[in-house]
Write a protein that holds these residues in place. Structure first.
Motif, PDB file in Angstrom:
ATOM      1  N   ALA A   1       0.823  -1.210   0.000  1.00  0.00           N
ATOM      2  CA  ALA A   1       0.000   0.000   0.000  1.00  0.00           C
ATOM      3  C   ALA A   1       0.856   1.259   0.000  1.00  0.00           C
ATOM      4  O   ALA A   1       0.447   2.298  -0.521  1.00  0.00           O
ATOM      5  N   ARG A   2       2.062   1.187   0.583  1.00  0.00           N
ATOM      6  CA  ARG A   2       2.934   2.357   0.670  1.00  0.00           C
ATOM      7  C   ARG A   2       3.987   2.386  -0.430  1.00  0.00           C
ATOM      8  O   ARG A   2       4.695   3.381  -0.580  1.00  0.00           O
ATOM      9  N   ALA A   3       4.120   1.289  -1.174  1.00  0.00           N
ATOM     10  CA  ALA A   3       5.213   1.181  -2.145  1.00  0.00           C
ATOM     11  C   ALA A   3       5.007   2.135  -3.310  1.00  0.00           C
ATOM     12  O   ALA A   3       3.881   2.374  -3.758  1.00  0.00           O
ATOM     13  N   ALA A   4       6.104   2.689  -3.798  1.00  0.00           N
ATOM     14  CA  ALA A   4       6.087   3.523  -5.005  1.00  0.00           C
ATOM     15  C   ALA A   4       6.466   2.630  -6.181  1.00  0.00           C
ATOM     16  O   ALA A   4       7.604   2.159  -6.275  1.00  0.00           O
ATOM     17  N   PHE A   5       5.513   2.375  -7.068  1.00  0.00           N
ATOM     18  CA  PHE A   5       5.759   1.482  -8.186  1.00  0.00           C
ATOM     19  C   PHE A   5       6.706   2.122  -9.189  1.00  0.00           C
ATOM     20  O   PHE A   5       6.695   3.342  -9.394  1.00  0.00           O
ATOM     21  N   GLU A   6       7.491   1.284  -9.840  1.00  0.00           N
ATOM     22  CA  GLU A   6       8.443   1.731 -10.848  1.00  0.00           C
ATOM     23  C   GLU A   6       8.473   0.712 -11.971  1.00  0.00           C
ATOM     24  O   GLU A   6       8.031  -0.437 -11.790  1.00  0.00           O
ATOM     25  N   PRO A   7       8.968   1.087 -13.146  1.00  0.00           N
ATOM     26  CA  PRO A   7       9.053   0.110 -14.238  1.00  0.00           C
ATOM     27  C   PRO A   7       9.989  -1.047 -13.872  1.00  0.00           C
ATOM     28  O   PRO A   7      11.095  -0.835 -13.386  1.00  0.00           O
ATOM     29  N   VAL A   8       9.511  -2.272 -14.081  1.00  0.00           N
ATOM     30  CA  VAL A   8      10.293  -3.472 -13.772  1.00  0.00           C
ATOM     31  C   VAL A   8      10.315  -4.359 -15.009  1.00  0.00           C
ATOM     32  O   VAL A   8       9.255  -4.686 -15.562  1.00  0.00           O
ATOM     33  N   ASP A   9      11.516  -4.750 -15.435  1.00  0.00           N
ATOM     34  CA  ASP A   9      11.672  -5.685 -16.548  1.00  0.00           C
ATOM     35  C   ASP A   9      11.611  -7.091 -15.965  1.00  0.00           C
ATOM     36  O   ASP A   9      12.575  -7.569 -15.350  1.00  0.00           O
ATOM     37  N   LEU A  10      10.473  -7.782 -16.154  1.00  0.00           N
ATOM     38  CA  LEU A  10      10.309  -9.109 -15.567  1.00  0.00           C
ATOM     39  C   LEU A  10      11.240 -10.137 -16.206  1.00  0.00           C
ATOM     40  O   LEU A  10      11.604 -11.132 -15.565  1.00  0.00           O
ATOM     41  N   GLY A  11      11.621  -9.934 -17.461  1.00  0.00           N
ATOM     42  CA  GLY A  11      12.572 -10.851 -18.076  1.00  0.00           C
ATOM     43  C   GLY A  11      13.884 -10.871 -17.323  1.00  0.00           C
ATOM     44  O   GLY A  11      14.435 -11.935 -16.988  1.00  0.00           O
ATOM     45  N   THR A  12      14.398  -9.692 -17.017  1.00  0.00           N
ATOM     46  CA  THR A  12      15.649  -9.596 -16.252  1.00  0.00           C
ATOM     47  C   THR A  12      15.468 -10.093 -14.824  1.00  0.00           C
ATOM     48  O   THR A  12      16.319 -10.827 -14.290  1.00  0.00           O
ATOM     49  N   LEU A  13      14.362  -9.718 -14.173  1.00  0.00           N
ATOM     50  CA  LEU A  13      14.133 -10.094 -12.780  1.00  0.00           C
ATOM     51  C   LEU A  13      14.021 -11.601 -12.619  1.00  0.00           C
ATOM     52  O   LEU A  13      14.668 -12.203 -11.738  1.00  0.00           O
ATOM     53  N   VAL A  14      13.233 -12.272 -13.457  1.00  0.00           N
ATOM     54  CA  VAL A  14      13.062 -13.718 -13.349  1.00  0.00           C
ATOM     55  C   VAL A  14      14.368 -14.435 -13.683  1.00  0.00           C
ATOM     56  O   VAL A  14      14.716 -15.449 -13.054  1.00  0.00           O
ATOM     57  N   GLY A  15      15.106 -13.898 -14.653  1.00  0.00           N
ATOM     58  CA  GLY A  15      16.399 -14.503 -14.975  1.00  0.00           C
ATOM     59  C   GLY A  15      17.348 -14.473 -13.788  1.00  0.00           C
ATOM     60  O   GLY A  15      18.056 -15.459 -13.518  1.00  0.00           O
ATOM     61  N   GLN A  16      17.373 -13.357 -13.056  1.00  0.00           N
ATOM     62  CA  GLN A  16      18.231 -13.264 -11.878  1.00  0.00           C
ATOM     63  C   GLN A  16      17.802 -14.242 -10.792  1.00  0.00           C
ATOM     64  O   GLN A  16      18.651 -14.839 -10.099  1.00  0.00           O
ATOM     65  N   ILE A  17      16.490 -14.427 -10.616  1.00  0.00           N
ATOM     66  CA  ILE A  17      15.999 -15.372  -9.593  1.00  0.00           C
ATOM     67  C   ILE A  17      16.414 -16.802  -9.941  1.00  0.00           C
ATOM     68  O   ILE A  17      16.882 -17.565  -9.075  1.00  0.00           O
ATOM     69  N   CYS A  18      16.249 -17.177 -11.199  1.00  0.00           N
ATOM     70  CA  CYS A  18      16.628 -18.528 -11.617  1.00  0.00           C
ATOM     71  C   CYS A  18      18.131 -18.746 -11.459  1.00  0.00           C
ATOM     72  O   CYS A  18      18.575 -19.818 -11.000  1.00  0.00           O
ATOM     73  N   GLU A  19      18.925 -17.762 -11.823  1.00  0.00           N
ATOM     74  CA  GLU A  19      20.377 -17.887 -11.657  1.00  0.00           C
ATOM     75  C   GLU A  19      20.734 -18.012 -10.182  1.00  0.00           C
ATOM     76  O   GLU A  19      21.649 -18.763  -9.806  1.00  0.00           O
ATOM     77  N   GLY A  20      20.030 -17.313  -9.302  1.00  0.00           N
ATOM     78  CA  GLY A  20      20.286 -17.412  -7.871  1.00  0.00           C
ATOM     79  C   GLY A  20      20.031 -18.813  -7.343  1.00  0.00           C
ATOM     80  O   GLY A  20      20.802 -19.341  -6.519  1.00  0.00           O
ATOM     81  N   TRP A  21      18.927 -19.431  -7.801  1.00  0.00           N
ATOM     82  CA  TRP A  21      18.654 -20.803  -7.376  1.00  0.00           C
ATOM     83  C   TRP A  21      19.761 -21.750  -7.835  1.00  0.00           C
ATOM     84  O   TRP A  21      20.182 -22.632  -7.098  1.00  0.00           O
ATOM     85  N   GLU A  22      20.229 -21.590  -9.050  1.00  0.00           N
ATOM     86  CA  GLU A  22      21.282 -22.458  -9.570  1.00  0.00           C
ATOM     87  C   GLU A  22      22.590 -22.251  -8.802  1.00  0.00           C
ATOM     88  O   GLU A  22      23.303 -23.202  -8.482  1.00  0.00           O
ATOM     89  N   GLN A  23      22.922 -21.003  -8.510  1.00  0.00           N
ATOM     90  CA  GLN A  23      24.180 -20.721  -7.829  1.00  0.00           C
ATOM     91  C   GLN A  23      24.170 -21.235  -6.394  1.00  0.00           C
ATOM     92  O   GLN A  23      25.192 -21.701  -5.875  1.00  0.00           O
ATOM     93  N   ARG A  24      23.015 -21.144  -5.724  1.00  0.00           N
ATOM     94  CA  ARG A  24      22.949 -21.616  -4.347  1.00  0.00           C
ATOM     95  C   ARG A  24      22.822 -23.129  -4.240  1.00  0.00           C
ATOM     96  O   ARG A  24      22.970 -23.699  -3.170  1.00  0.00           O
ATOM     97  N   ARG A  25      22.512 -23.779  -5.379  1.00  0.00           N
ATOM     98  CA  ARG A  25      22.378 -25.226  -5.435  1.00  0.00           C
ATOM     99  C   ARG A  25      21.336 -25.737  -4.429  1.00  0.00           C
ATOM    100  O   ARG A  25      21.530 -26.756  -3.764  1.00  0.00           O
ATOM    101  N   LEU A  26      20.247 -24.972  -4.318  1.00  0.00           N
ATOM    102  CA  LEU A  26      19.192 -25.368  -3.388  1.00  0.00           C
ATOM    103  C   LEU A  26      18.132 -26.241  -4.052  1.00  0.00           C
ATOM    104  O   LEU A  26      17.134 -26.591  -3.426  1.00  0.00           O
ATOM    105  N   THR A  27      18.321 -26.538  -5.323  1.00  0.00           N
ATOM    106  CA  THR A  27      17.304 -27.301  -6.055  1.00  0.00           C
ATOM    107  C   THR A  27      17.520 -28.800  -5.959  1.00  0.00           C
ATOM    108  O   THR A  27      16.735 -29.569  -6.497  1.00  0.00           O
ATOM    109  N   GLY A  28      18.566 -29.227  -5.261  1.00  0.00           N
ATOM    110  CA  GLY A  28      18.880 -30.656  -5.241  1.00  0.00           C
ATOM    111  C   GLY A  28      19.302 -31.095  -6.631  1.00  0.00           C
ATOM    112  O   GLY A  28      20.208 -30.521  -7.233  1.00  0.00           O
TER     113      GLY A  28
END
Length: 521
Positions: free
Chosen positions: A356-383
């Motif tokens: 409710a208090r957040a100030a929205f800004e343009p977000v590139d979901l392609g870049t954001l989701v790519g970073q999340i997937c890379e984080g999972w791979e780097q942390r090796r939390l996927t088994g």
């Protein structure tokens, strides 16, 4: 940028602003009054010019006749002209003495009225005359009075006519404010003819016209009053109803308070009513959610606390080392479960308030989701579960939002997909811009979600998992948090079976694509 976009959408709903209505109603009477004053002033000036021209014609005609007459015929002629026209004709000699007067034979053809002897209605009429003259800026006319010594020198217009060629005239006010019109013209033999008339018909005609206009003004004022009264009712009464509804919402004495929406109104009142109604419904829903959330939290905390208390109580009575180790393991599992549960509860409680208090800004979901997937791979939390990401075209999946919250929602869904995937399974993640929305698709190869619980799994503390899954590893809040975040971004989230594999669940997030003007960071 998002606030400007919302304001533009709200402004487009206002078809006929209240300020313009009120201004238009108030201007009606002013416009009618201004037009009436202009018309009456123009009418009076034109009528006066006609009467002055009429008096001048009498003087010119009589002067031409007098110039050709013998001295003995002048008096009868002037008397007959005065009798026919109602004017007074006087002829002055070279020395300024009066030679002839039409009233000598006919008597007065007009009489100057004494205001003190007239009825009170005439006093009101004269007051209106003065008021009208002041409104239109009419110069004050001189007062008319018959000179005690009637000589040419007492009449400025007669002196002017004697000195120069042409005719000279004047208009003065009688005591009762009726005009006295005079015209003087030179006659051969250094004589001057003066014609005077008290045109009471002029005043009567102007006052009758003014009475007609006053009637029209009264009607216009009445219409304006009725319109203003109508506007007051259409403004004050709806606002009063809204105020009463807001007061009932504040008191909270009724579970369901009906706030009028005025759906047919397309002005600020209608917009306000719908906004207040939506606000009250959102507030009621939030209160219901808070109450339900508190009840759910109480229920969910009781189970691990009861297990923890039972294990702790058993430690004092059991001497077998193996059983004590089992109880200590239960205590550790319960503590971990409580820690995870409290963390997820705090996250869920903060989600709505922070969005409710957040100030929205343009977000590139392609870049954001790519970073999340890379984080999972780097942390090796996927088994041994693999993640495949179908990256969209650069800058093609832009939304307005809060990046960290969107990342949390997507991360929760990927975590959920990994937890349900079999050993060696594949989690597929894709982002695409479709129409006016951006879609995020997350597919797993797990057992899928039964149709009867597809809506329930997004509720808090609901977790549908196979028997034997790790005890306490999942709080049942991950999907609920994801859904709250997506809804806070005006989006939707749903789950269905995969249509391209024998088994598995497909979670889809739909978010409004940022407008073209909102993509500039």
């Amino acid at each position: 940028m998002a606030d400007d976009y919302r304001k533009a959408r709200l402004g487009g709903q206002l078809r006929w602003r209240l300020s313009r209505r009120i201004l238009a109603v108030n201007l009606i009477i002013l416009l009618v009054l201004a037009l009436a004053l202009l018309f009456l002033d123009s009418f009076r000036n034109q009528l006066r010019a006609e009467r002055e021209a009429q008096t001048a014609n009498i003087a010119e005609m009589a002067a031409g006749a007098v110039a050709r007459m013998a001295p003995g015929d002048i008096d009868p002629y002037l008397s007959s002209v005065g009798r026919m026209t109602g004017a007074r004709l006087r002829l002055y000699g070279p020395d300024g003495a009066r030679l002839s007067d039409s009233w000598t034979a006919t008597g007065p053809t007009y009489r100057l009225r004494d205001p003190a002897l007239q009825p009170w209605t005439k006093a009101i009429a004269r007051a209106l005359d003065r008021g009208f003259n002041a409104l239109v800026g009419q110069p004050q006319l001189a007062d008319f009075a018959e000179p005690a010594d009637d000589r040419l020198q007492r009449w400025p217009e007669a002196l002017a006519a004697k000195r120069g060629p042409g005719m000279s005239g004047a208009v003065r006010n009688a005591p009762d404010l009726t005009p006295v019109i005079s015209s003087a013209i030179a006659v051969p033999g250094e004589r001057v003819l003066l014609v005077t008339s008290n045109d009471r018909d002029f005043t009567r005609t102007v006052r009758e016209e003014r009475a007609k206009l006053a009637t029209g003004l009264f009607a216009a004022a009445l219409v304006s009053f009725l319109l203003s009264f109508f506007l007051a009712r259409t403004i004050a009464r709806p606002l009063h109803r809204l105020a009463l509804a807001a007061h009932r919402v504040r008191l909270g004495r009724s579970r369901e308070v009906r706030v009028p929406r005025f759906t047919k109104r397309r002005d600020e009142i209608g917009l306000l009513a719908r906004a207040v109604s939506d606000m009250s419904q959102a507030l009621r829903l939030r209160i219901d959610n808070i109450e339900a959330f508190a009840a759910d939290v109480t229920h969910e905390l009781k189970n691990p606390l009861a297990s923890l208390r039972s294990a702790v109580d058993g430690l004092d009575r059991i001497e077998d080392p193996a059983l004590r180790r089992q109880l200590l393991d239960v205590v550790r599992q319960d503590v971990l479960r409580l820690d995870r549960l409290i963390g997820d509860i705090g996250e869920a409680a903060r989600t709505d308030a922070e969005l409710a208090r957040a100030a929205f800004e343009p977000v590139d979901l392609g870049t954001l989701v790519g970073q999340i997937c890379e984080g999972w791979e780097q942390r090796r939390l996927t088994g041994d579960v693999r993640i495949a990401f179908a990256r969209p075209r650069a800058a093609s999946a832009i939304v307005l939002g809060e990046p960290s919250r969107l990342a949390r929602a997507i991360d929760n869904l990927i975590d959920n997909a990994i937890s349900f995937s079999p050993a060696g399974g594949l989690v597929e993640v894709a982002v695409a811009h479709v129409g006016d929305e951006v879609r995020i698709r997350i597919d797993d190869e797990g057992p899928g979600v039964p149709a009867q619980v597809r809506e329930a799994i997004f509720n808090r503390f609901v977790s549908v998992r196979p028997e034997g899954d790790d005890f306490g590893r999942h709080s049942g809040l991950g999907l609920a948090i994801a859904r709250a975040i997506v809804k806070g971004h005006d989006g939707e989230i749903d789950v269905a079976d995969r249509d391209d594999a024998p088994s598995g669940a497909r979670f889809t997030i739909r978010l409004p694509a940022a407008p073209a003007e909102g993509r500039e960071a």
